[in-house]
Design an enzyme around this catalytic site. Sequence first.
Site, PDB file in Angstrom:
ATOM      1  N   LYS A  62       9.319  77.823  10.706  1.00  0.00           N
ATOM      2  CA  LYS A  62       9.217  78.664  11.812  1.00  0.00           C
ATOM      3  C   LYS A  62      10.032  79.780  11.546  1.00  0.00           C
ATOM      4  CE  LYS A  62       8.730  80.597  15.867  1.00  0.00           C
ATOM      5  NZ  LYS A  62       7.670  81.339  16.239  1.00  0.00           N
TER       6      LYS A  62
ATOM      7  N   LYS B 118      18.155  86.821  17.415  1.00  0.00           N
ATOM      8  CA  LYS B 118      18.460  85.444  17.092  1.00  0.00           C
ATOM      9  C   LYS B 118      17.692  84.687  15.804  1.00  0.00           C
ATOM     10  CE  LYS B 118      16.115  82.377  19.285  1.00  0.00           C
ATOM     11  NZ  LYS B 118      15.087  81.630  18.985  1.00  0.00           N
TER      12      LYS B 118
HETATM   13  P1  NAD Z   1      13.192  82.663  27.851  1.00  0.00           P
HETATM   14  O1  NAD Z   1      14.425  83.763  27.666  1.00  0.00           O
HETATM   15  O2  NAD Z   1      12.006  83.279  28.500  1.00  0.00           O
HETATM   16  O3  NAD Z   1      13.477  81.447  28.250  1.00  0.00           O
HETATM   17  C1  NAD Z   1      14.644  80.641  27.678  1.00  0.00           C
HETATM   18  C2  NAD Z   1      14.908  79.330  28.590  1.00  0.00           C
HETATM   19  O4  NAD Z   1      16.318  79.143  27.967  1.00  0.00           O
HETATM   20  C3  NAD Z   1      14.832  79.491  29.901  1.00  0.00           C
HETATM   21  O5  NAD Z   1      14.443  78.406  30.512  1.00  0.00           O
HETATM   22  C4  NAD Z   1      16.444  79.455  30.366  1.00  0.00           C
HETATM   23  O6  NAD Z   1      16.636  79.013  31.576  1.00  0.00           O
HETATM   24  C5  NAD Z   1      16.994  78.819  29.225  1.00  0.00           C
HETATM   25  N1  NAD Z   1      18.488  79.430  29.273  1.00  0.00           N
HETATM   26  C6  NAD Z   1      18.788  80.311  28.645  1.00  0.00           C
HETATM   27  N2  NAD Z   1      20.134  80.342  28.770  1.00  0.00           N
HETATM   28  C7  NAD Z   1      20.648  79.490  29.328  1.00  0.00           C
HETATM   29  C8  NAD Z   1      21.784  78.890  29.504  1.00  0.00           C
HETATM   30  N3  NAD Z   1      23.019  79.447  29.256  1.00  0.00           N
HETATM   31  N4  NAD Z   1      22.105  77.596  30.100  1.00  0.00           N
HETATM   32  C9  NAD Z   1      21.001  76.940  30.386  1.00  0.00           C
HETATM   33  N5  NAD Z   1      19.686  77.527  30.154  1.00  0.00           N
HETATM   34  C10 NAD Z   1      19.547  78.388  29.573  1.00  0.00           C
HETATM   35  O7  NAD Z   1      12.618  82.508  25.999  1.00  0.00           O
HETATM   36  P2  NAD Z   1      11.431  81.876  25.573  1.00  0.00           P
HETATM   37  O8  NAD Z   1      10.559  83.293  25.189  1.00  0.00           O
HETATM   38  O9  NAD Z   1      10.496  81.238  26.569  1.00  0.00           O
HETATM   39  O10 NAD Z   1      11.701  81.204  24.472  1.00  0.00           O
HETATM   40  C11 NAD Z   1      12.096  80.031  24.340  1.00  0.00           C
HETATM   41  C12 NAD Z   1      12.055  79.571  22.810  1.00  0.00           C
HETATM   42  O11 NAD Z   1      10.732  79.536  22.301  1.00  0.00           O
HETATM   43  C13 NAD Z   1      13.102  80.310  21.889  1.00  0.00           C
HETATM   44  O12 NAD Z   1      13.559  79.536  21.239  1.00  0.00           O
HETATM   45  C14 NAD Z   1      12.103  81.288  21.234  1.00  0.00           C
HETATM   46  O13 NAD Z   1      12.586  81.983  20.167  1.00  0.00           O
HETATM   47  C15 NAD Z   1      10.678  80.524  21.080  1.00  0.00           C
HETATM   48  N6  NAD Z   1       9.618  81.121  20.886  1.00  0.00           N
HETATM   49  C16 NAD Z   1       9.359  82.112  21.786  1.00  0.00           C
HETATM   50  C17 NAD Z   1       8.092  82.875  21.819  1.00  0.00           C
HETATM   51  C18 NAD Z   1       7.754  83.815  22.433  1.00  0.00           C
HETATM   52  O14 NAD Z   1       6.791  84.566  22.243  1.00  0.00           O
HETATM   53  N7  NAD Z   1       8.221  84.143  23.897  1.00  0.00           N
HETATM   54  C19 NAD Z   1       7.281  82.418  20.937  1.00  0.00           C
HETATM   55  C20 NAD Z   1       7.616  81.280  20.133  1.00  0.00           C
HETATM   56  C21 NAD Z   1       8.577  80.435  20.148  1.00  0.00           C
END
Ligand code: NAD
Length: 295
Positions: free
Chosen positions: A173, A242
Amino acid sequence: MENKIGFIGLGNMGLPMAQNLIKAGYHLQVYNRTAAKASALEQAAITVCKTPAEASANVQFVVSMLSEDEILTEAVCGGDGVLKTLAKGAVHISMSTIAPDTSGRLAALHEAAGNHYIASPVFGRPEAAAAKKLFVCTSGNTEAKAAARSILEALGQGVYDFGEAVGAANVLKVAGNFMIIASLELMAEAFTLAEKSGLDRKQVAEFFGSTIFNAPIYQNYGKLIANKTYEPVGFKAKLGLKDARLALKLSQLTLTPMPLATLAHNRLLTAVAKGGGDRDWVEAFGKGVSDDAGV
Ligand code: NAD
């Protein structure tokens, strides 16, 4: 209840993924820092929980989709964490983009508690998650992966197994996201060069996406960069930063020079430093290059 699973993290990715698990017939015990996010889910199909521990109680599977390593680690090991309640033999399916050594540490803690942790990071933005078009990459204990298979299949268009070493899918990834950020910089520079030379950048993107760069990253991100479409925010620049950091950390650990990763890292660092951390990472590259070129 056989079809009841825990689900932790209802962010841009977690929410549509949870929706697909509900569509597949699962009942979810959901936990999110901001509980109100759960109001977007079918209420009869969920139980809203106050802690990760509550979401992980009395289930065979818990899925986590949190933003980064430290937050996942706290959700697992903290006072109200997953390990407080997860049953012996149960499987934690960890889908965040994190460092392979974080997966290694968390897997060891789960094994010590008598349960399993598998890494299952995904490729695809929130629209792809909603359309069940994610590519799911997985690694870890073979029996745990087999048991989790139907959950992973409910989330995407394919599941790809990278073996028993639990961090392997995380390495993949990180490598893949490095390829994406390098491609974003590449397209932003090429399209801006064409624009400043009098060409229509949209036509340039269409040409490349349908001929010699005929691949989803160049087609989908190509369109966003060519059109300067930076909204809605699908993936935050701070999370992209990140991921660039994860690539650089791995490059140092493995003594793999990655000059392109350094460049892309700086582009994201600049965008975040200027206040764009919650904007889409496409803007970090697209606008960053346009601004440098004065257009
Ligand atoms: P996002 O920022 O929309 O959501 C993050 C999640 O983490 C939320 O549920 C939030 O409540 C939680 N969170 C954040 N800070 C927190 C804290 N201090 N305490 C408790 N909970 C906390 O992120 P996302 O886009 O949904 O991404 C989630 C994961 O998936 C990440 O690791 C990201 O790199 C990965 N990802 C994202 C995508 C994309 O296109 N958005 C694609 C593939 C993978």
